[in-house]
Write a protein that holds these residues in place. Structure first.
Motif, short mmCIF file in Angstrom:
data_model
loop_
_atom_site.label_atom_id
_atom_site.label_comp_id
_atom_site.label_asym_id
_atom_site.label_seq_id
_atom_site.Cartn_x
_atom_site.Cartn_y
_atom_site.Cartn_z
N ALA A 39 0.83 -1.21 0.00
CA ALA A 39 0.00 0.00 0.00
C ALA A 39 0.86 1.26 0.00
O ALA A 39 0.62 2.20 -0.75
CB ALA A 39 -0.93 -0.02 1.22
N LYS A 40 1.91 1.25 0.83
CA LYS A 40 2.78 2.44 0.92
C LYS A 40 3.36 2.78 -0.45
O LYS A 40 3.43 3.94 -0.84
CB LYS A 40 3.95 2.15 1.88
CG LYS A 40 3.58 2.27 3.33
CD LYS A 40 4.83 2.07 4.18
CE LYS A 40 4.43 1.31 5.45
NZ LYS A 40 5.44 0.39 5.92
N ALA A 88 0.69 4.27 -2.86
CA ALA A 88 0.27 5.65 -2.59
C ALA A 88 1.23 6.61 -3.28
O ALA A 88 0.85 7.61 -3.86
CB ALA A 88 0.21 5.89 -1.08
N GLU A 137 -5.50 6.81 -1.40
CA GLU A 137 -5.68 5.99 -0.20
C GLU A 137 -7.14 5.61 0.03
O GLU A 137 -7.44 4.52 0.52
CB GLU A 137 -5.09 6.69 1.02
CG GLU A 137 -3.57 6.56 0.98
CD GLU A 137 -2.85 7.18 2.16
OE1 GLU A 137 -3.46 7.28 3.24
OE2 GLU A 137 -1.68 7.56 1.97
N ARG A 138 -8.07 6.50 -0.37
CA ARG A 138 -9.49 6.18 -0.15
C ARG A 138 -9.93 4.99 -1.02
O ARG A 138 -10.97 4.39 -0.78
CB ARG A 138 -10.38 7.40 -0.39
CG ARG A 138 -10.32 7.91 -1.79
CD ARG A 138 -11.18 9.12 -2.10
NE ARG A 138 -10.76 9.68 -3.36
CZ ARG A 138 -11.03 9.17 -4.55
NH1 ARG A 138 -11.78 8.10 -4.63
NH2 ARG A 138 -10.56 9.73 -5.65
N MET A 187 -7.97 2.31 -1.44
CA MET A 187 -7.21 1.13 -1.03
C MET A 187 -8.00 0.35 0.02
O MET A 187 -8.62 0.94 0.90
CB MET A 187 -5.89 1.55 -0.39
CG MET A 187 -4.90 2.12 -1.35
SD MET A 187 -3.38 2.48 -0.44
CE MET A 187 -2.40 3.18 -1.76
#
Ligand SMILES: [Zn+2]
Length: 295
Positions: A98-99, A102, A131-132, A134
């Protein structure tokens, strides 16, 4: 794009002929009320999937989840492109992946090291995922979509951010790279999908985790589904360890990569009645060598 139903409510969306990529990218669509796309592939593939979906009668706006098994360019590189065009979809990601989605700067740099500075010509750009959009998963988390339960398992080794998905409906597993890659010339002899920074013990542990599921089918990301994968799982476990033994000893003896390549080629030839180690494994060899040099 070819759409082929390969299991109950499970289709392959195959753009490999369009892409001209030696390791074809196979995307899977789990159909139903809220469909799921597993392995969107690179942006080149994902954009073709999206464009071709309308003609194929598939509405990507109804997708609930997109699940790349990991964020390498040929598996998840196109997830950002799809997220941008499908604002309601959620992309399922390992916390470590995820990091880097982004802000894909590090992923872009790593991709250049493997595929060259001009990788975008072949794969398209890697776009960030807001992020919204993910859905960051936990190990063993069960996602409910389209009337089916999808269990997410962390399966590191190929990459620290690698996940696999088990679908109870088809008793099938989506292993990404966790069960190796299968060269067309050797359909029953999968080779470890090793890329730096490869972690051999974690790779074996992940194979064992997937073996414990006793899946009835393995939906491979590069060569399509294989039913009754028990013997393939046994084979990839054995081969991953055997290649590890060969490389470990050779590294200790100070052998060069060309010499180790010959040793592994001999092992493969002996194990397959004359099969040739495919050139794609060059990267795998470097990954093994660097693993044993740093441990
Ligand atoms: Zn990968």
């Amino acid at each position: 794009m070819k759409v082929t139903e390969v299991a109950e409510n499970t289709c392959i969306l195959d753009c490999s002929e369009d892409v001209g990529f030696s390791l074809s990218e196979v995307a899977y669509l789990l159909t139903g009320d809220s469909p799921v796309l597993i392995e969107p592939g690179s942006t080149t593939t994902a954009s073709r999937l999206l464009a071709a979906s309308k003609d194929a009668g598939i509405d990507f706006n109804r997708l609930s989840y997109i699940i790349p098994t990991h964020i390498h360019v040929d598996h998840g590189g196109g997830a950002g492109y799809l997220a941008r065009h499908l604002p309601h979809v959620k992309v399922v990601l390992h916390p470590r992946g995820a990091k880097n989605m982004a802000d894909p700067a590090r992923l872009v740099a790593a991709t250049k090291l493997v595929f060259g500075d001009d990788f975008e010509q072949r794969f398209g750009p890697i776009m960030p995922i807001p992020e919204r959009q993910m859905h960051v998963v936990q190990d063993n988390e069960v996602l409910r979509a389209g009337g089916r339960d999808l269990t997410v398992l962390f399966t590191p080794g190929h990459a620290s951010h690698h996940i696999s998905v088990y679908d109870r409906l088809t008793q099938g597993v989506f292993p990404g790279e966790a069960l190796g890659f299968i060269a067309t010339s050797m359909p029953d002899f999968p080779l470890p999908a090793a890329v730096p920074p490869f972690d051999l013990p974690l790779y074996i542990q992940s194979i064992d985790r997937l073996a414990d599921l006793a899946p009835g089918v393995a939906f491979y990301s590069h060569c399509g589904p294989r039913s009754d994968p028990k013997h393939l799982i046994r084979a990839i476990r054995r081969t991953s360890i055997e290649i590890g033994r060969i490389v470990e000893m050779a590294v200790r003896e100070g052998k060069k990569e060309e010499q180790i390549w010959t040793l592994i080629s001999d092992y493969v030839r002996m194990s397959t009645n004359g099969g040739e180690l495919p050139p794609e494994f060059l990267l795998g060899l470097s990954a093994y060598v660097s693993y044993f040099r740093r441990t």
